[in-house]
Scaffold this motif. Sequence first.
Motif, PDB file in Angstrom:
ATOM      1  N   LYS A 133       5.844  30.982 -45.764  1.00 57.42           N
ATOM      2  CA  LYS A 133       4.993  30.801 -44.585  1.00 57.42           C
ATOM      3  C   LYS A 133       4.317  32.124 -44.197  1.00 57.42           C
ATOM      4  N   LEU A 134       4.698  33.222 -44.863  1.00 58.65           N
ATOM      5  CA  LEU A 134       4.076  34.522 -44.624  1.00 58.65           C
ATOM      6  C   LEU A 134       2.845  34.624 -45.527  1.00 58.65           C
ATOM      7  N   THR A 135       1.773  34.000 -45.072  1.00 61.07           N
ATOM      8  CA  THR A 135       0.536  33.916 -45.835  1.00 61.07           C
ATOM      9  C   THR A 135      -0.424  35.042 -45.444  1.00 61.07           C
ATOM     10  N   SER A 136      -1.503  35.159 -46.189  1.00 62.89           N
ATOM     11  CA  SER A 136      -2.537  36.151 -45.854  1.00 62.89           C
ATOM     12  C   SER A 136      -3.099  35.910 -44.465  1.00 62.89           C
ATOM     13  N   ALA A 137      -3.244  34.646 -44.070  1.00 59.10           N
ATOM     14  CA  ALA A 137      -3.774  34.330 -42.738  1.00 59.10           C
ATOM     15  C   ALA A 137      -2.815  34.812 -41.643  1.00 59.10           C
ATOM     16  N   VAL A 138      -1.528  34.624 -41.836  1.00 55.84           N
ATOM     17  CA  VAL A 138      -0.533  35.085 -40.862  1.00 55.84           C
ATOM     18  C   VAL A 138      -0.548  36.609 -40.786  1.00 55.84           C
ATOM     19  N   ILE A 139      -0.602  37.244 -41.943  1.00 51.05           N
ATOM     20  CA  ILE A 139      -0.637  38.705 -41.983  1.00 51.05           C
ATOM     21  C   ILE A 139      -1.876  39.219 -41.254  1.00 51.05           C
ATOM     22  N   ALA A 140      -3.024  38.636 -41.546  1.00 49.63           N
ATOM     23  CA  ALA A 140      -4.280  39.072 -40.910  1.00 49.63           C
ATOM     24  C   ALA A 140      -4.227  38.885 -39.392  1.00 49.63           C
ATOM     25  N   ARG A 141      -3.673  37.774 -38.953  1.00 41.62           N
ATOM     26  CA  ARG A 141      -3.595  37.503 -37.517  1.00 41.62           C
ATOM     27  C   ARG A 141      -2.745  38.557 -36.801  1.00 41.62           C
ATOM     28  N   HIS A 142      -1.653  38.963 -37.400  1.00 37.53           N
ATOM     29  CA  HIS A 142      -0.765  39.924 -36.745  1.00 37.53           C
ATOM     30  C   HIS A 142      -1.195  41.383 -36.931  1.00 37.53           C
ATOM     31  N   LEU A 143      -1.867  41.678 -38.023  1.00 39.92           N
ATOM     32  CA  LEU A 143      -2.298  43.060 -38.259  1.00 39.92           C
ATOM     33  C   LEU A 143      -3.732  43.312 -37.798  1.00 39.92           C
ATOM     34  N   GLY A 144      -4.478  42.235 -37.554  1.00 40.23           N
ATOM     35  CA  GLY A 144      -5.856  42.395 -37.101  1.00 40.23           C
ATOM     36  C   GLY A 144      -6.818  42.831 -38.189  1.00 40.23           C
ATOM     37  N   THR A 145      -6.453  42.597 -39.440  1.00 38.53           N
ATOM     38  CA  THR A 145      -7.324  42.954 -40.561  1.00 38.53           C
ATOM     39  C   THR A 145      -7.014  42.061 -41.756  1.00 38.53           C
ATOM     40  N   SER A 146      -8.006  41.844 -42.583  1.00 40.51           N
ATOM     41  CA  SER A 146      -7.792  41.049 -43.787  1.00 40.51           C
ATOM     42  C   SER A 146      -7.214  41.934 -44.884  1.00 40.51           C
ATOM     43  N   GLY A 147      -6.826  41.295 -45.952  1.00 40.41           N
ATOM     44  CA  GLY A 147      -6.294  42.026 -47.089  1.00 40.41           C
ATOM     45  C   GLY A 147      -6.103  41.111 -48.271  1.00 40.41           C
ATOM     46  N   THR A 148      -5.570  41.676 -49.336  1.00 37.90           N
ATOM     47  CA  THR A 148      -5.293  40.907 -50.535  1.00 37.90           C
ATOM     48  C   THR A 148      -4.032  41.461 -51.179  1.00 37.90           C
ATOM     49  N   SER A 149      -3.234  40.579 -51.754  1.00 35.25           N
ATOM     50  CA  SER A 149      -1.961  40.993 -52.339  1.00 35.25           C
ATOM     51  C   SER A 149      -2.006  40.990 -53.858  1.00 35.25           C
ATOM     52  N   ARG A 150      -1.228  41.908 -54.419  1.00 35.56           N
ATOM     53  CA  ARG A 150      -0.983  41.947 -55.858  1.00 35.56           C
ATOM     54  C   ARG A 150       0.512  42.168 -56.043  1.00 35.56           C
ATOM     55  N   ASN A 151       1.091  41.512 -57.049  1.00 31.96           N
ATOM     56  CA  ASN A 151       2.519  41.720 -57.267  1.00 31.96           C
ATOM     57  C   ASN A 151       2.742  43.080 -57.934  1.00 31.96           C
ATOM     58  N   TRP A 152       3.993  43.509 -57.924  1.00 27.99           N
ATOM     59  CA  TRP A 152       4.326  44.859 -58.384  1.00 27.99           C
ATOM     60  C   TRP A 152       3.948  45.072 -59.844  1.00 27.99           C
ATOM     61  N   ASN A 153       4.074  44.045 -60.681  1.00 28.64           N
ATOM     62  CA  ASN A 153       3.673  44.180 -62.089  1.00 28.64           C
ATOM     63  C   ASN A 153       2.193  44.548 -62.187  1.00 28.64           C
ATOM     64  N   THR A 154       1.358  43.867 -61.417  1.00 33.37           N
ATOM     65  CA  THR A 154      -0.080  44.142 -61.437  1.00 33.37           C
ATOM     66  C   THR A 154      -0.380  45.516 -60.853  1.00 33.37           C
ATOM     67  N   VAL A 155       0.278  45.874 -59.754  1.00 36.67           N
ATOM     68  CA  VAL A 155       0.065  47.189 -59.146  1.00 36.67           C
ATOM     69  C   VAL A 155       0.398  48.290 -60.154  1.00 36.67           C
ATOM     70  N   THR A 156       1.494  48.125 -60.863  1.00 29.82           N
ATOM     71  CA  THR A 156       1.901  49.121 -61.861  1.00 29.82           C
ATOM     72  C   THR A 156       0.867  49.245 -62.972  1.00 29.82           C
TER      73      THR A 156
END
Length: 180
Positions: free
Chosen positions: A149-172
């Motif tokens: 339930k911790l979606t990008s929309a929930v994150i954006a609502r609480h942080l006041g900014t949009s974003g995008t996620s990548r898993n640790w394998n991709t970040v590495t």
Amino acid sequence: MAKAVALLRAVNVGGTGKIAMADLKAFAVDIGLGEPETLLQSGNLLFDAGGKSPATLEKLLEKEAASRLDLKTDFMVRTGKDLAAVRKHNPFTKQARSDPGFLHVHFLKSRATAADVKTLVAAIKGPEQVDGSGAEIFIFYPDGAGHSKLTSAVIARHLGTSGTSRNWNTVTKLAALTAD
């Protein structure tokens, strides 16, 4: 040569923001980005930043993608140094080793304060763990991100900014490809 990566928000996910990576690479060439390449199908564009700042590149990419590709999305640009710092400051080192697919870095459009992140943490209803502040936050999804339930929309609502996620394998992988 200073490599950077543009992380596109909400492309090729659930049928929205469809763009072929070959088209994204051709777009990068057309707007003058040096040595573009893509990683995976989730909107990771690597290129030579040519001395331009991440903020300048984000504005250029967003404007040109809307105009040339009819693609209206946020671009989060990070340099190789930025990604090296992300790897170095990961608060979930144990999870990065044991469950790298369940550890995500959420790259933010604008910086989040520690107070913003505290508000987000207080709103979490599941087992997810969040840490960090600034341009990225780290999220560990012990049950996977797909049903969280911790979606990008929930994150954006609480942080006041949009974003995008990548898993640790991709970040590495991205950090290795953009390393100086």
